[in-house]
Enzyme design. Structure first.
Site, PDB file in Angstrom:
ATOM      1  N   ASP A 454       0.861  -1.469   0.322  1.00 52.92           N
ATOM      2  CA  ASP A 454      -0.348  -0.615   0.250  1.00 52.92           C
ATOM      3  C   ASP A 454       1.084   1.823   0.269  1.00 52.92           C
ATOM      4  O   ASP A 454       1.749   1.461   0.420  1.00 52.92           O
ATOM      5  CB  ASP A 454      -0.412  -0.355   0.894  1.00 52.92           C
ATOM      6  CG  ASP A 454      -1.841   0.948   1.161  1.00 52.92           C
ATOM      7  OD1 ASP A 454      -1.825   1.217   0.461  1.00 52.92           O
ATOM      8  OD2 ASP A 454      -2.099   1.698   2.684  1.00 52.92           O
ATOM      9  N   ASP A 647      -2.134  -1.331   6.133  1.00 53.15           N
ATOM     10  CA  ASP A 647      -1.524  -0.506   7.290  1.00 53.15           C
ATOM     11  C   ASP A 647      -2.247  -1.033   8.446  1.00 53.15           C
ATOM     12  O   ASP A 647      -2.703  -0.925   9.409  1.00 53.15           O
ATOM     13  CB  ASP A 647      -2.338   0.599   7.729  1.00 53.15           C
ATOM     14  CG  ASP A 647      -3.616   0.394   7.298  1.00 53.15           C
ATOM     15  OD1 ASP A 647      -4.444   0.086   6.665  1.00 53.15           O
ATOM     16  OD2 ASP A 647      -4.053   1.663   6.858  1.00 53.15           O
TER      17      ASP A 647
END
Length: 761
Positions: A454, A647
């Protein structure tokens, strides 16, 4: 509702023991899964009831010589930290005491076994080598002394092996002790009969050679092997011990206006905790007064002390290096970061890797098969061997072959091959700030060929920063432009305003007084400075054609214009910035032969610019969070083994879809439950380190399994006498005992090599 519980197991000696316990517990009503770990001597049980009495578990296994006890650490949050630590200490002390008892037995038995071994080798040498003289004592006297010693060894020191025979006769459950017991007892009974009843020896026409010496030496060497194995296995659990030792014993708290010192487990959520220089933090919290530099290396793996000020989060178990401060306790007991890490590492070390299923299946049938092979060997020597060698010689070889097979075919090495490597590997990861949730994730990571990152918070810092300050009018400097912008933005609550203020603070710029501040919806903000109207806004359509604006926006940066009295003074560009370690991390993955992909919802221009800065191979941009999992699935459909690093919260679907999910975490914000692997401090360098660790661990497991299998494949035929028809070579059962002891120790020692592995390479 399915509940999971962990229990300590006593009485396990080998892989077949673990197989017996697994089989018997699986039959207990309410238990849906039982995973027994030989290396940790624990069993993890999934069951449907709210509680599962330990008595019910013991009823299932006690008749086979095993005992189960509840693991500490299931108390309330306020007490669990103390109980977990004290329980771990108690278990360690029990293991230490058991090891001391084993050592005492070895210290008594081994010198006798070695002396008998020397005399036995002397006797064998005198029979085949002319230059070697006969034993200085008569054989009859030697046999009597050996019989007395063997009686003590078999019935006293070797009592656990005899219990293995009884257990086998009562329940049909055979273990390593059963093999050793049958082998040594057979050799002892045969030897005792021909010694005490000479007429029987004459009737059978067998030589006066006895196996008392073999019995003594085999039991002595097996005891030595068990002791060395147990001592080595204790070393594999050092990671948990180190983590537990990080916990502070006491805390100084402010109660009713007074400073009092209390046990750390008595700290309550909301307490004001006082920390002095050099003190260890007892719980997690948020600083309310003071500042310091805190050594967080023992929890996060970060070697440089972290500067902390009011409002910053702190972690229990870390060490205050300088200054004094107070903080408000936020997480106590089992909710602290350290307690959760300990719990995660314990669960991971007790879990099973898929590759272990092979060893488990073989261990389940191994002992019965060995007993059949030993019996078949005895019968073949008696029947076929008698035709060529005569009954007396054939009987001697039949007993030696059977005893040798039963001794050499110990399944310990097979049972320890996988769990010892898993325990050391996961412990090594914890030292580096790499938290591995289970053994399956560790195994899958070794086969990954593609790593997907990401962007925000993973490749980048996750917060905007000023990257460019460009004056556009004559007489305007970067400092004066930034001063005007920061003075106005000081009244704004927009995230970009904070970035501009941070940059002004970094450059030590003094803010000016403003008035008539207004927020312009969808456009920006305005104010008056020294009587002149100032506006901070988005670029107008015409301004977007400026070369500098085009360049910055092509790099994915956000551009704001600063206008004073309707004259554009200049522009400020802001952007989420690349983490300092990102480029090196991507290069490290490339060196390991991995493809690196960025998966982000940001616009393609910003994503491509960031990817180019760090050397990422491919960019998949403008993807909604709900679509990320589908992109991972598409990569998997191409035959790729994918690890996804994000995350751990908004990337949860993609992390779950990936072969291995890697959650980036910082400080106390640890998403332990969101992925198979959690990296403390959000350091993406640890992604490459994780892969190195997983590959090294799997290599050790494969080596262990290979040697465990090869050892038995070669050792059993040798012990049975497979070489005798060709070269007249017959493996003495004594050497079978030595080989058996060496196999387990070599497997554990090979696993311990992981402790010295450098993960940066």
């Amino acid at each position: 509702m399915t509940t999971t519980g962990t229990y300590s197991v006593k009485g396990m000696h080998c892989a077949s023991c673990a197989a017996i316990i697994t089989k018997k517990l699986s039959k207990v009503e309410g238990i849906t899964r039982a995973d027994v770990n030989l290396a940790t001597e624990k069993v993890t049980i999934a069951f449907d009831h709210e509680t599962l009495p330990v008595e019910a578990l013991n009823d299932a296994v006690s008749r086979y010589g095993y005992a189960i006890a509840a693991e500490p650490g299931t108390a309330s949050a306020g007490e669990s930290q103390k109980i977990a630590a004290s329980g771990a200490i108690r278990l360690k002390e029990e293991k230490k005491q058991a090891l001391l008892d084993q050592k005492a037995k070895v210290q008594f038995a081994l010198p006798i076994a070695l002396l008998v071994f020397i005399l036995m080798m002397w006797d064998i040498g005198s029979r085949f080598i002319e230059s070697v003289p006969n034993l200085p004592i008569p054989m009859e006297l030697f046999n009597i002394i050996s019989m007395v010693l063997a009686t003590w060894f078999v019935f006293r020191i070797g009592a656990p092996f005899l219990h293995g025979i009884v257990m086998f006769l009562q329940s049909g459950a055979a273990s390593m002790d059963t093999l050793i017991g049958i082998g040594t007892l057979t050799a002892y009974v045969y030897s005792a009969l021909i010694t005490l009843i000479p007429s029987l020896r004459e009737l059978l026409r067998v030589p006066d050679y006895t196996y008392f010496d073999v019995t003594i030496v085999v039991i002595g060497f097996v005891l030595l092997g068990k002791y060395l194995e147990a001592r080595s296995r204790m070393k594999t659990g050092e990671a948990i011990e180190k983590l537990i030792n990080l916990q502070a014993k006491t805390a100084i708290v402010l109660r009713e206006g007074k400073e009092i010192e209390i046990p750390s487990e008595a700290v309550r959520k909301g307490d004001t905790v006082i920390i002095k220089p050099g003190a260890k933090l007892p719980v997690d919290g948020i600083i309310i007064e003071g500042f310091s530099a805190i050594d967080e290396s023992m929890v996060t793996g970060e070697s440089i002390p972290a500067d902390k000020k009011s409002g910053d989060e702190v972690i229990g178990g870390t060490i205050n290096k300088q200054g004094s401060f107070t903080f408000r306790a936020s997480n106590v007991g089992s909710d602290t970061v350290l307690a959760r890490i300990i719990r995660m590492v314990e669960e991971a070390q007790g879990s099973k890797a898929p590759i272990q299923e092979i060893a488990d299946k073989i261990a389940g049938i191994f002992v019965p098969v060995v007993l059949i092979i030993a019996a078949a060997t005895f019968l073949i020597w008696i029947t076929v061997g008698s035709s060529y060698l005569g009954f007396s010689v054939a009987l001697s070889y039949a007993i030696s072959g059977m005893v040798g097979i039963l001794v050499i075919a110990c399944p310990c090495a097979l049972g320890l091959a996988t769990p010892t490597a898993i325990i050391v590997g996961i412990g090594k990861g914890a030292e580096y700030g790499i938290l591995i949730r289970n053994a399956e994730s560790l195994e899958k990571l070794s086969s990954v060929d593609t790593v997907v990152f990401d962007k925000t918070g993973t490749i980048t810092t996750g917060s905007p920063k000023v990257t460019d300050v460009t004056p556009l009018s004559e007489g305007t400097t970067p400092e004066s432009l930034l001063q005007i912008a920061a003075s106005v933005e000081n009244r704004s609550e927009h995230p970009l305003a904070e970035a501009i203020l941070d940059e002004a603070k970094r450059r030590s710029i003094t803010l000016r007084d403003i008035s008539e501040f207004k927020a312009l919806e969808g456009m920006g903000v305005s104010a008056t400075i020294a009587g002149l109207p100032v506006t901070i806004r988005k670029p107008l359509e015409a301004e977007r054609e400026l070369a500098e604006v085009k360049r910055l926006q092509a790099e994915g940066k956000t551009v704001v214009m600063i206008e004073e009295n309707r004259i554009a003074l200049g522009l400020i560009a802001l952007s989420d910035t690349v983490k300092t370690e990102a480029k090196a991390a991507v290069a490290a993955l490339h060196r390991r032969g991995l493809k690196v992909i960025m998966l982000t919802g940001d616009n393609r221009a910003a994503a491509n610019y960031m990817a180019g800065q760090v050397g990422i191979d491919e960019v998949i941009a403008e993807v909604l969070p709900t679509e990320k999992a589908a992109k991972i699935k598409a990569l998997q459909s191409e035959g790729r083994k994918v690890a996804m690093a994000g995350d751990g919260i908004n990337d949860a679907p993609a992390l779950a879809q990936a072969d291995v999910g890697i959650a980036m975490a910082t400080g106390t914000d640890i998403a332990i439950e969101s992925a198979g692997i959690t990296l403390l401090k959000g350091d993406i360098n640890k992604v490459a380190q994780s892969i190195t660790l997983s590959r090294a661990t799997m290599n050790v497991i494969r080596q262990n399994l290979f040697w465990a299998f090869i050892y038995n494949i070669i050792g059993i035929p040798l012990a049975a006498g497979a070489l005798y028809p060709f070269w007249g070579i017959f493996l003495n059962p004594v050497f079978s005992g030595l080989a058996m002891a060496g196999s387990s120790v070599s497997v554990v020692s090979n696993s311990l090599r992981l402790k010295a592995k450098k993960l940066d390479r």
